[in-house]
Design a protein around this motif. Structure first.
Motif, PDB file in Angstrom:
ATOM      1  N   PHE A 238       9.415  -9.852   7.299  1.00 30.40           N
ATOM      2  CA  PHE A 238       9.383  -8.239   7.806  1.00 30.40           C
ATOM      3  C   PHE A 238       7.802  -8.386   7.896  1.00 30.40           C
ATOM      4  CE2 PHE A 238      12.319  -6.551   4.250  1.00 30.40           C
ATOM      5  CZ  PHE A 238      13.515  -6.941   4.578  1.00 30.40           C
TER       6      PHE A 238
ATOM      7  N   LYS B 276       4.061  -2.253  10.046  1.00 32.73           N
ATOM      8  CA  LYS B 276       3.101  -1.123  10.867  1.00 32.73           C
ATOM      9  C   LYS B 276       2.430  -0.501   9.548  1.00 32.73           C
ATOM     10  CE  LYS B 276       2.781   2.566  14.634  1.00 32.73           C
ATOM     11  NZ  LYS B 276       3.183   3.613  15.372  1.00 32.73           N
TER      12      LYS B 276
ATOM     13  N   PHE C 182      13.539 -12.798  -1.510  1.00 32.80           N
ATOM     14  CA  PHE C 182      15.174 -12.324  -1.534  1.00 32.80           C
ATOM     15  C   PHE C 182      15.702 -13.396  -1.312  1.00 32.80           C
ATOM     16  CE2 PHE C 182      14.004  -9.653   1.648  1.00 32.80           C
ATOM     17  CZ  PHE C 182      13.965  -7.765   0.923  1.00 32.80           C
TER      18      PHE C 182
ATOM     19  N   GLY D  13      15.235 -14.802  -6.696  1.00 33.27           N
ATOM     20  CA  GLY D  13      14.532 -13.818  -6.721  1.00 33.27           C
ATOM     21  C   GLY D  13      13.158 -14.607  -6.325  1.00 33.27           C
TER      22      GLY D  13
ATOM     23  N   TRP E 272       6.295  -1.366  -2.322  1.00 33.58           N
ATOM     24  CA  TRP E 272       7.679  -1.568  -3.007  1.00 33.58           C
ATOM     25  C   TRP E 272       7.658   0.356  -2.302  1.00 33.58           C
ATOM     26  CZ3 TRP E 272       9.356  -0.838  -8.766  1.00 33.58           C
ATOM     27  CH2 TRP E 272       9.103  -2.145  -9.562  1.00 33.58           C
ATOM     28  N   GLU E 273       6.332   1.503  -2.110  1.00 32.17           N
ATOM     29  CA  GLU E 273       6.592   2.173  -1.742  1.00 32.17           C
ATOM     30  C   GLU E 273       6.672   2.666  -0.412  1.00 32.17           C
ATOM     31  OE1 GLU E 273       4.139   5.217  -3.654  1.00 32.17           O
ATOM     32  OE2 GLU E 273       2.822   4.500  -2.001  1.00 32.17           O
TER      33      GLU E 273
ATOM     34  N   MET F  15       7.457  -0.193   1.828  1.00 32.07           N
ATOM     35  CA  MET F  15       8.549  -1.485   2.550  1.00 32.07           C
ATOM     36  C   MET F  15       9.359  -1.288   1.704  1.00 32.07           C
ATOM     37  SD  MET F  15       5.578  -4.687   3.486  1.00 32.07           S
ATOM     38  CE  MET F  15       6.844  -5.546   4.239  1.00 32.07           C
ATOM     39  N   LYS F  16       9.746  -0.502   0.508  1.00 33.45           N
ATOM     40  CA  LYS F  16      10.906  -0.518   0.175  1.00 33.45           C
ATOM     41  C   LYS F  16      11.661  -1.911  -0.696  1.00 33.45           C
ATOM     42  CE  LYS F  16      10.687   4.166   1.105  1.00 33.45           C
ATOM     43  NZ  LYS F  16      10.062   4.814   0.722  1.00 33.45           N
ATOM     44  N   ILE F  17      10.080  -3.133  -0.861  1.00 42.98           N
ATOM     45  CA  ILE F  17      11.682  -3.958  -1.218  1.00 42.98           C
ATOM     46  C   ILE F  17      10.270  -4.499  -2.604  1.00 42.98           C
ATOM     47  CG2 ILE F  17      11.938  -4.957   0.924  1.00 42.98           C
ATOM     48  CD1 ILE F  17       9.321  -6.112   1.105  1.00 42.98           C
ATOM     49  N   ILE F  18      10.872  -4.452  -3.442  1.00 38.10           N
ATOM     50  CA  ILE F  18      10.013  -4.965  -4.909  1.00 38.10           C
ATOM     51  C   ILE F  18       9.779  -6.063  -4.767  1.00 38.10           C
ATOM     52  CG2 ILE F  18      11.034  -5.520  -7.556  1.00 38.10           C
ATOM     53  CD1 ILE F  18      12.761  -2.790  -6.747  1.00 38.10           C
TER      54      ILE F  18
ATOM     55  N   GLY G  83      10.460 -11.054  -6.790  1.00 31.89           N
ATOM     56  CA  GLY G  83      10.436  -9.901  -6.931  1.00 31.89           C
ATOM     57  C   GLY G  83      11.645  -9.410  -8.386  1.00 31.89           C
ATOM     58  N   ASN G  84      10.898 -10.590  -9.484  1.00 28.27           N
ATOM     59  CA  ASN G  84      11.726 -10.503 -10.512  1.00 28.27           C
ATOM     60  C   ASN G  84      10.539 -10.044 -11.514  1.00 28.27           C
ATOM     61  OD1 ASN G  84      13.803 -11.962  -9.767  1.00 28.27           O
ATOM     62  ND2 ASN G  84      12.707 -14.155 -10.547  1.00 28.27           N
TER      63      ASN G  84
ATOM     64  N   LEU H   8      11.894  -4.604 -15.037  1.00 27.36           N
ATOM     65  CA  LEU H   8      12.239  -2.722 -15.002  1.00 27.36           C
ATOM     66  C   LEU H   8      12.608  -1.655 -15.740  1.00 27.36           C
ATOM     67  CD1 LEU H   8      15.034  -3.076 -12.113  1.00 27.36           C
ATOM     68  CD2 LEU H   8      12.478  -2.921 -11.377  1.00 27.36           C
TER      69      LEU H   8
END
Lengths: 316, 316
Positions: B27, B30, B47, B51, B269-270, B272-275, B306-307, B310
């Motif tokens: 990924f 910008k 991914f 994980g 997180w904010e 790139m919207k990935i954990i 990304g584990n 939550l």
């Protein structure tokens, strides 16, 4: 409107906005395929500019304005993703943006809008206050109102999302998306009709904001509404333009409750490692609720956005 | 070891594991490019199967066992991603897996390991208890121990990650990854050497678990260690095999504190919207801390996993 829309209209919208929005990736998940019994294709609009599909409609509507209109600036009211979309559209076109936001909107959202250079006008958190403040700003600045969904150019912009999905994934049987004001779902219906081969379009809607469901079942546009759901992007009711398309073209609407929404959202975070917002989890929850309907089908899911308030814990 | 490793060794590892692991996407952002002043390429091992990148080393080590060894089953101790990696490797090879886990490990992690069909043996949450329990299981079952990092086949497996990154992104100047036991960073050093053209490899390490940093600065492998950091995947110390490669091949190690780690994690997180998990945010934090070092460079960052739990709120 549905009968009149042609491929060229959506292709033209897609071409216009292409320098400013992403052709977002389509993810698959073995876990969700096994859980659902369907073959799922997740169109990741959470990776879109401004973190949500709303960038498509906002940018498209702004691009269709004249230079004289752009000079006056853009205005809208929104506490959510449409606010950022209009602020972003104004930024890339060098126009001013005035965004009316409720004074209880999360600071992170207000800051995101300001980050695009827009002027934020705070008002009381009621629809009346939002509309009257919008009217004042419109009068004072003569700015052009970009509505969040009930607008042909906005609908055509949102339609480009399903167009991309259909072009990337062969032989989809179904596309499902959430329903708020209906901009995305009506655009999806249009693209499924002109680009797909017999693709059915389903909507997912929260039980606590089920106006579209009630409209569909009664055959009349329902406006009475006291929404109460965690899916904070789906609180509004349909407009006449979106309702006309939905009424004619939707296969059905599936209702899910907040527990199901949060469970689906958690599974996506946990298993796919991507951030989706509660509204975005609605169609995922709908598939897991009505498995028989989707079993052995190739199903496109529009993951609409990933703008969450990280200071809040949705899962504790 | 560094001088001896050849392209073929890593290519062979990559070929062996390819049916069982993902060539994960790279990924760009910008936002992060503007924030850092560098051109960043995020290799998304969050991914990856299980994980986290650990699937690579675990699967590779297991694939190199004989049928007779596999029949005895695999054993390891881990509270984290290596536990899932070994359980996953055993599952795909039809072998048994015995995973020793501390009895305070998050339920979600224990369940994930059990989900792969592994047998979980709980023990007291001390290194001594973990090692003695492992020894008992090894004796009783004659199972083969798959170490988490200090093992040539594990290192070669982890090396396939940087190989993919270098093959996908031209002309990288730098690759940066976190340092725990050193399996990933030493594999990265190997791949940078044999596949890259003068790529420098940096490590990111938490201030609260800075054994590799102290080893590098003193020139001697440091084993004394009382780790205290939010980056719970980086608590262990280097092994002799990983230290030998790091000592010879690393450009430098950058320390970051927990506040910097959590701030970087939140931004990913904010925006790139990935954990990503806290350990995974360490190299991101390092780049934001030492901007001058990375300015105008093409930098590959290995997002390791990304584990996350939550039920916990990292950002409130």
């Amino acid at each position: 409107m549905l009968a009149e829309i042609k491929k060229e209209d959506i292709n033209k919208a897609a071409e216009k906005i292409s320098p400013y929005v992403h052709n977002t990736p389509v993810f698959t998940s073995k876990f969700f395929n096994e859980l659902s019994g369907a073959e799922l294709f997740f169109k990741c609009e959470n990776f879109q500019k401004v973190g949500a599909f709303k960038a498509r409609g906002g940018v498209h509507a702004a691009l269709n304005l004249s230079d004289a209109e752009l000079k006056k600036g853009l205005v809208t009211h929104s506490s959510g993703n449409h606010a950022q979309a209009v602020a972003y559209a104004a930024k890339i076109l060098g126009a001013k943006a005035y965004i009316v936001m409720p004074d209880n909107a999360p600071k992170v959202k207000v800051n995101a809008v300001k980050g695009y250079g827009a002027e934020v006008i705070l008002c009381e958190p009621t629809l009346e206050a939002r509309e009257s403040t919008l009217e004042e700003v419109q009068k004072e600045k003569e700015a052009i109102f970009i509505p969040p969904f009930n607008h042909n150019d906005v609908i055509l912009g949102q339609a480009t999302c399903a167009k991309e999905l259909i072009e990337e994934v062969n032989d989809l049987d179904i596309i499902i998306a959430p329903i708020g004001g209906g901009g995305l779902i009506s655009g999806t219906i249009l693209s499924a009709k002109v680009f797909g081969k017999g693709i059915k379009v389903y909507g997912g809607e929260p039980e606590g904001a089920d106006d579209a469901y009630r409209s569909l079942k009664s055959g009349e546009l329902v406006k009475s509404h006291t929404p109460d759901t965690v899916a904070d992007g789906l609180l509004v009711t349909l407009g006449d333009k979106t309702w006309a398309i939905i009424k004619e073209g939707i296969a059905d609407i599936i209702l899910v409750n907040d527990e199901q929404i949060l469970e689906a959202m958690k599974l996506v975070w946990e298993r796919m490692k991507i951030i989706i917002e509660p509204s975005c989890a609605v169609p995922v929850a709908a598939i897991l609720k009505e498995k028989d309907l989707f079993k052995d089908k190739r199903v496109g899911i529009i993951l609409t956005g990933g703008n969450v308030d990280l200071s809040r814990n949705y899962f504790s």
